[in-house]
Design an enzyme around this catalytic site. Sequence first.
Site, PDB file in Angstrom:
ATOM      1  N   TYR A  26       0.832  -1.209   0.000  1.00  0.00           N
ATOM      2  CA  TYR A  26       0.000   0.000   0.000  1.00  0.00           C
ATOM      3  C   TYR A  26       0.863   1.253   0.000  1.00  0.00           C
ATOM      4  O   TYR A  26       0.567   2.228  -0.689  1.00  0.00           O
ATOM      5  CB  TYR A  26      -0.933  -0.008   1.214  1.00  0.00           C
ATOM      6  CG  TYR A  26      -1.726   1.266   1.365  1.00  0.00           C
ATOM      7  CD1 TYR A  26      -2.816   1.544   0.534  1.00  0.00           C
ATOM      8  CD2 TYR A  26      -1.391   2.202   2.340  1.00  0.00           C
ATOM      9  CE1 TYR A  26      -3.536   2.715   0.666  1.00  0.00           C
ATOM     10  CE2 TYR A  26      -2.107   3.380   2.477  1.00  0.00           C
ATOM     11  CZ  TYR A  26      -3.181   3.630   1.641  1.00  0.00           C
ATOM     12  OH  TYR A  26      -3.892   4.803   1.773  1.00  0.00           O
ATOM     13  N   GLU A  27       1.950   1.231   0.761  1.00  0.00           N
ATOM     14  CA  GLU A  27       2.836   2.387   0.869  1.00  0.00           C
ATOM     15  C   GLU A  27       3.847   2.461  -0.285  1.00  0.00           C
ATOM     16  O   GLU A  27       4.749   3.284  -0.262  1.00  0.00           O
ATOM     17  CB  GLU A  27       3.553   2.387   2.224  1.00  0.00           C
ATOM     18  CG  GLU A  27       2.592   2.662   3.359  1.00  0.00           C
ATOM     19  CD  GLU A  27       3.248   2.718   4.725  1.00  0.00           C
ATOM     20  OE1 GLU A  27       4.363   2.167   4.901  1.00  0.00           O
ATOM     21  OE2 GLU A  27       2.635   3.303   5.634  1.00  0.00           O
ATOM     22  N   TYR A  94      -2.658  -0.707  10.755  1.00  0.00           N
ATOM     23  CA  TYR A  94      -3.100  -1.256   9.470  1.00  0.00           C
ATOM     24  C   TYR A  94      -4.378  -2.059   9.652  1.00  0.00           C
ATOM     25  O   TYR A  94      -4.513  -2.838  10.600  1.00  0.00           O
ATOM     26  CB  TYR A  94      -2.016  -2.167   8.882  1.00  0.00           C
ATOM     27  CG  TYR A  94      -2.433  -2.815   7.578  1.00  0.00           C
ATOM     28  CD1 TYR A  94      -2.429  -2.098   6.395  1.00  0.00           C
ATOM     29  CD2 TYR A  94      -2.853  -4.143   7.548  1.00  0.00           C
ATOM     30  CE1 TYR A  94      -2.826  -2.685   5.197  1.00  0.00           C
ATOM     31  CE2 TYR A  94      -3.255  -4.731   6.358  1.00  0.00           C
ATOM     32  CZ  TYR A  94      -3.237  -4.008   5.182  1.00  0.00           C
ATOM     33  OH  TYR A  94      -3.638  -4.586   4.019  1.00  0.00           O
ATOM     34  N   VAL A  95      -5.297  -1.854   8.708  1.00  0.00           N
ATOM     35  CA  VAL A  95      -6.524  -2.639   8.625  1.00  0.00           C
ATOM     36  C   VAL A  95      -6.649  -3.096   7.179  1.00  0.00           C
ATOM     37  O   VAL A  95      -6.466  -2.295   6.250  1.00  0.00           O
ATOM     38  CB  VAL A  95      -7.760  -1.804   9.045  1.00  0.00           C
ATOM     39  CG1 VAL A  95      -9.043  -2.594   8.835  1.00  0.00           C
ATOM     40  CG2 VAL A  95      -7.627  -1.339  10.496  1.00  0.00           C
ATOM     41  N   GLY A 105      -9.775   0.659  12.623  1.00  0.00           N
ATOM     42  CA  GLY A 105      -8.647   1.562  12.834  1.00  0.00           C
ATOM     43  C   GLY A 105      -8.831   2.388  14.090  1.00  0.00           C
ATOM     44  O   GLY A 105      -7.905   2.532  14.896  1.00  0.00           O
ATOM     45  N   ASN A 132      -0.289  10.085   1.823  1.00  0.00           N
ATOM     46  CA  ASN A 132      -1.325   9.217   2.385  1.00  0.00           C
ATOM     47  C   ASN A 132      -2.435  10.058   3.031  1.00  0.00           C
ATOM     48  O   ASN A 132      -2.595  10.096   4.246  1.00  0.00           O
ATOM     49  CB  ASN A 132      -0.701   8.245   3.390  1.00  0.00           C
ATOM     50  CG  ASN A 132      -1.660   7.151   3.799  1.00  0.00           C
ATOM     51  OD1 ASN A 132      -2.864   7.239   3.570  1.00  0.00           O
ATOM     52  ND2 ASN A 132      -1.121   6.114   4.431  1.00  0.00           N
ATOM     53  N   TYR A 139      -6.154  10.683  11.217  1.00  0.00           N
ATOM     54  CA  TYR A 139      -5.501  11.160  12.437  1.00  0.00           C
ATOM     55  C   TYR A 139      -5.927  12.584  12.768  1.00  0.00           C
ATOM     56  O   TYR A 139      -6.154  12.919  13.935  1.00  0.00           O
ATOM     57  CB  TYR A 139      -3.982  11.052  12.323  1.00  0.00           C
ATOM     58  CG  TYR A 139      -3.505   9.623  12.203  1.00  0.00           C
ATOM     59  CD1 TYR A 139      -3.815   8.679  13.182  1.00  0.00           C
ATOM     60  CD2 TYR A 139      -2.749   9.209  11.112  1.00  0.00           C
ATOM     61  CE1 TYR A 139      -3.392   7.366  13.068  1.00  0.00           C
ATOM     62  CE2 TYR A 139      -2.321   7.893  11.003  1.00  0.00           C
ATOM     63  CZ  TYR A 139      -2.641   6.980  11.975  1.00  0.00           C
ATOM     64  OH  TYR A 139      -2.224   5.677  11.866  1.00  0.00           O
TER      65      TYR A 139
END
Length: 173
Positions: A26-27, A94-95, A105, A132, A139
Amino acid sequence: MHFKVRAATKEDCKEISRMIVELAVYEKMPDQVKISHEELERDGFCQNPFFECLVAEVPEENKSKDGFTVVGYAFYFYTYSTWKGPTLFLEDLYVMPEFRGNGFGKGLLCKVAKVGKEKQCVRLQLSVLDWNTPSRDFYAAKCAQDLTDSEGWHLIRFDGQNLDNLANEAPKD
C-alpha cells in the site's frame, strides 16, 4: 461489524508479517520489508521485547475473503522525550482494505492510546507518508497535530552502510 482488539501473541506473528507486507505494498515500498515472522517472534516475545502489538480479530463467520480472522494490527514501542517524559510511538496501524470504514482503525488507535495512558505515557507519536491523505485525514479527525506543519520537525534516519559508518566512528573504549 463485531470485532475485538487484543494483545498479539507469538502465534499471531505470521498474520502480522502478512499484514506488514500488505502495508508495504500500500505504501509503495514492498521491497523494503526484510523482516520475517521468526524475527518478530524473537524480538517481540522475549524477556525485554522491542515492541508490543495489538491485533483486530473478527469472528470466524466474518473472516476475510481469503479466510483470515486477524484483519488489522497496531505495532508500537516506548520511547522517551527529554522534554515531556514517556512516549509511545505507533510504528504501524493497518486494517485490511475490505474491513476499513468499520471502526477497526479507530478501535486499534484508541486501544493503543489507552495502553499508553496506563503506562503513564504523555504522548503518542507516529509518522505518515505525505501522500497518504486518508491516513492523515483519519488522524486529523482524532485531533492529532501535524508537527511538520506546526513545528517544522523532519524525520531523519541512518541505516545500512551509513549506520555502519557512523558506528565505526564511535570513540574506542
